[in-house]
Write a protein that holds these residues in place. Structure first.
Motif, mmCIF file in Angstrom:
data_model
loop_
_atom_site.group_PDB
_atom_site.id
_atom_site.type_symbol
_atom_site.label_atom_id
_atom_site.label_comp_id
_atom_site.label_asym_id
_atom_site.label_seq_id
_atom_site.Cartn_x
_atom_site.Cartn_y
_atom_site.Cartn_z
ATOM 1 N N LYS A 1 19.104 22.574 -14.211
ATOM 2 C CA LYS A 1 18.341 23.865 -13.645
ATOM 3 C C LYS A 1 19.369 24.904 -13.713
ATOM 4 O O LYS A 1 19.342 25.562 -12.490
ATOM 5 N N GLN A 2 20.152 25.260 -14.608
ATOM 6 C CA GLN A 2 21.155 26.042 -14.685
ATOM 7 C C GLN A 2 22.111 26.295 -13.672
ATOM 8 O O GLN A 2 22.732 27.324 -13.436
ATOM 9 N N ALA A 3 22.475 25.145 -13.225
ATOM 10 C CA ALA A 3 23.688 25.045 -12.332
ATOM 11 C C ALA A 3 24.472 24.016 -12.617
ATOM 12 O O ALA A 3 24.085 22.733 -12.952
ATOM 13 N N ILE A 4 25.740 23.948 -12.275
ATOM 14 C CA ILE A 4 26.605 22.707 -12.667
ATOM 15 C C ILE A 4 26.362 21.689 -11.560
ATOM 16 O O ILE A 4 26.091 22.103 -10.389
ATOM 17 N N ASP A 5 26.209 20.538 -12.283
ATOM 18 C CA ASP A 5 25.786 19.603 -11.613
ATOM 19 C C ASP A 5 26.639 18.799 -10.780
ATOM 20 O O ASP A 5 27.641 18.499 -11.215
ATOM 21 N N PRO A 6 26.663 18.975 -9.385
ATOM 22 C CA PRO A 6 27.818 18.391 -8.536
ATOM 23 C C PRO A 6 28.318 16.985 -8.754
ATOM 24 O O PRO A 6 29.562 16.524 -8.489
ATOM 25 N N VAL A 7 27.190 16.124 -9.103
ATOM 26 C CA VAL A 7 27.657 14.808 -9.269
ATOM 27 C C VAL A 7 28.473 14.763 -10.363
ATOM 28 O O VAL A 7 29.314 13.532 -10.281
ATOM 29 N N PHE A 8 28.395 15.245 -11.488
ATOM 30 C CA PHE A 8 29.153 14.938 -12.802
ATOM 31 C C PHE A 8 30.084 16.224 -12.793
ATOM 32 O O PHE A 8 30.906 16.280 -13.884
ATOM 33 N N ALA A 9 30.559 16.851 -11.809
ATOM 34 C CA ALA A 9 31.580 18.353 -11.912
ATOM 35 C C ALA A 9 32.985 17.772 -12.285
ATOM 36 O O ALA A 9 33.826 18.534 -12.868
ATOM 37 N N ASP A 10 33.224 16.641 -11.813
ATOM 38 C CA ASP A 10 34.454 16.011 -11.940
ATOM 39 C C ASP A 10 34.752 14.910 -12.886
ATOM 40 O O ASP A 10 35.551 14.210 -13.074
ATOM 41 N N SER A 11 33.431 14.643 -13.791
ATOM 42 C CA SER A 11 33.694 13.650 -14.839
ATOM 43 C C SER A 11 34.445 14.110 -15.869
ATOM 44 O O SER A 11 34.593 15.369 -16.233
ATOM 45 N N GLU A 12 35.069 13.053 -16.249
ATOM 46 C CA GLU A 12 35.767 13.387 -17.773
ATOM 47 C C GLU A 12 35.294 12.584 -18.677
ATOM 48 O O GLU A 12 36.040 11.282 -19.138
ATOM 49 N N GLY A 13 34.482 12.842 -19.504
ATOM 50 C CA GLY A 13 33.837 12.056 -20.485
ATOM 51 C C GLY A 13 34.662 11.599 -21.546
ATOM 52 O O GLY A 13 34.829 10.763 -22.250
ATOM 53 N N GLY A 14 35.568 12.529 -21.739
ATOM 54 C CA GLY A 14 36.701 12.382 -23.060
ATOM 55 C C GLY A 14 37.635 11.098 -22.641
ATOM 56 O O GLY A 14 38.266 10.451 -23.509
ATOM 57 N N GLN A 15 37.779 10.718 -21.542
ATOM 58 C CA GLN A 15 38.602 9.826 -20.886
ATOM 59 C C GLN A 15 37.990 8.437 -20.846
ATOM 60 O O GLN A 15 38.601 7.592 -20.394
ATOM 61 N N MET A 16 36.702 8.484 -21.483
ATOM 62 C CA MET A 16 36.117 6.902 -21.171
ATOM 63 C C MET A 16 37.120 5.795 -21.833
ATOM 64 O O MET A 16 37.687 6.205 -23.135
ATOM 65 N N ALA A 17 37.085 4.854 -21.611
ATOM 66 C CA ALA A 17 37.735 3.505 -22.246
ATOM 67 C C ALA A 17 36.711 2.886 -23.030
ATOM 68 O O ALA A 17 35.649 2.346 -22.506
ATOM 69 N N LEU A 18 36.828 2.753 -24.445
ATOM 70 C CA LEU A 18 35.980 2.098 -25.286
ATOM 71 C C LEU A 18 36.765 1.128 -26.296
ATOM 72 O O LEU A 18 37.753 1.291 -26.406
ATOM 73 N N GLU A 19 35.932 0.353 -26.902
ATOM 74 C CA GLU A 19 36.288 -0.373 -27.797
ATOM 75 C C GLU A 19 36.650 0.386 -29.361
ATOM 76 O O GLU A 19 35.832 1.084 -29.843
ATOM 77 N N TYR A 20 37.824 0.146 -29.885
ATOM 78 C CA TYR A 20 38.218 0.742 -31.032
ATOM 79 C C TYR A 20 38.987 0.198 -31.910
ATOM 80 O O TYR A 20 40.122 -0.344 -31.216
ATOM 81 N N ASN A 21 38.753 -0.314 -33.054
ATOM 82 C CA ASN A 21 39.360 -1.332 -33.871
ATOM 83 C C ASN A 21 39.976 -2.482 -33.127
ATOM 84 O O ASN A 21 41.207 -2.851 -33.218
ATOM 85 N N GLY A 22 39.063 -3.061 -32.265
ATOM 86 C CA GLY A 22 39.503 -4.313 -31.549
ATOM 87 C C GLY A 22 40.279 -4.125 -30.101
ATOM 88 O O GLY A 22 40.520 -5.281 -29.723
ATOM 89 N N LYS A 23 40.413 -3.009 -29.945
ATOM 90 C CA LYS A 23 41.083 -2.760 -28.736
ATOM 91 C C LYS A 23 40.643 -1.658 -27.635
ATOM 92 O O LYS A 23 39.672 -1.121 -28.131
ATOM 93 N N ILE A 24 40.924 -1.601 -26.653
ATOM 94 C CA ILE A 24 40.344 -0.708 -25.699
ATOM 95 C C ILE A 24 41.196 0.772 -25.789
ATOM 96 O O ILE A 24 42.401 0.669 -25.789
ATOM 97 N N ALA A 25 40.561 1.748 -26.082
ATOM 98 C CA ALA A 25 41.281 2.854 -26.293
ATOM 99 C C ALA A 25 40.318 4.180 -25.471
ATOM 100 O O ALA A 25 39.089 3.850 -25.122
ATOM 101 N N ILE A 26 41.038 5.309 -25.528
ATOM 102 C CA ILE A 26 40.517 6.315 -24.615
ATOM 103 C C ILE A 26 39.601 7.090 -25.746
ATOM 104 O O ILE A 26 40.324 7.421 -26.753
#
Length: 270
Positions: free
Chosen positions: A136-161
């Motif tokens: 609703k056109q306001a920064i959501d405080p629940v996710f205000a400090d989230s860092e989606g780019g820092q998610m740890a995911l599987e990549y080439n058989g290993k866990i990577a950011i």
């Protein structure tokens, strides 16, 4: 008049905006590795602006911030820690300053342009990857400090950011080219495959009504949207529907406009 300061991992943009949010001046410079050197450079740029008096300023930091004390605690691609950037820029600009994460500010400005959607997920893909959620056109405080780019995911058989293998910086390291120079479909499909790993996690968690992609890589929307939609379609199901994906209306200036939007909302009536 207002000021927006967009501090990026490689470049900083300082822009002056009038009361209607129109940019009247803008100056870009390489972001120094040293914080004191950054303040010196920012001081030179500010002193060179034609406009000298400001109602307020918005400052965008690419990392974690302490909003209460106006301190940027960590920067994703800069070796700055616990810097009192709000107070320092208030001294240089001689006006109130509001500090916020850069992806949140970009999300705010772009969400104001897509009023048909209540919950907006903004993903900026540049040197790194950042995410912002606006409801609703306001920064959501629940996710205000989230860092989606820092998610740890599987990549080439290993866990990577996620950012480490899917950001603009990672693209250059892997393919030896920037997004603007990549034109073959096969490469974009590989890039989209890596992006989809992170996007589907965000979609499942946030359930956005729309996704907006911005940043310096986001500019090249026509090159990647088809392969990205194809990659995401594999995951589509009634519990995790894939929302529409849009290009940022102002992909390289979204943060600056967000600086203005937040500063004006907080100090515009004072």
């Amino acid at each position: 008049m207002y000021v927006g300061v967009d501090i990026g991992g490689s470049k900083t943009l300082i822009a002056v905006l009038d009361d209607a949010g129109v940019i009247t001046e803008q100056i870009k410079f390489p972001t120094p590795e040293d914080y004191d050197a950054f303040l010196n450079e920012a001081s030179k740029v500010i002193s060179g602006l034609q406009t000298k008096e400001f109602q307020a300023a918005g400052v965008a930091a690419p990392g974690k911030i302490n909003r209460h004390d106006g301190i940027a605690t960590e920067f994703g691609n800069l070796h700055w820690h616990n810097v009192p950037i709000q107070a320092d820029l208030e001294k240089l600009l001689a006006c109130p300053v509001v500090l916020e994460n850069d992806a949140n500010l970009a999300a705010l400005s772009e969400a104001m342009l897509v009023k048909d959607y209540e919950k907006v997920l903004y993903v900026t893909i540049s040197t790194g990857i950042g995410t912002g959620v606006v409801i609703k056109q306001a920064i959501d405080p629940v996710f205000a400090d989230s860092e989606g780019g820092q998610m740890a995911l599987e990549y080439n058989g290993k866990i990577a950011i996620w950012e480490d293998f899917a950001s603009g910086k990672a693209m250059v390291e892997r393919y030896g080219k920037k997004a603007k120079d990549i034109n073959d479909d096969a490469t974009w499909h590989r890039i989209a495959h890596d992006w989809a790993r992170g996007f589907i996690e965000l979609i499942a968690l946030i359930q956005p009504d729309v996704i907006i992609i911005g940043g310096s890589v986001g500019v090249y929307f026509d090159k990647y949207i088809e392969p990205l939609e194809q990659e995401l379609s594999v995951y589509d199901n009634p519990m995790v529907p894939i929302p529409p994906i849009r290009q940022a209306a102002r992909p390289e200036l979204a943060v600056i406009y967000g600086c203005y939007d937040l500063a004006r909302s907080k100090y515009g009536h004072n």
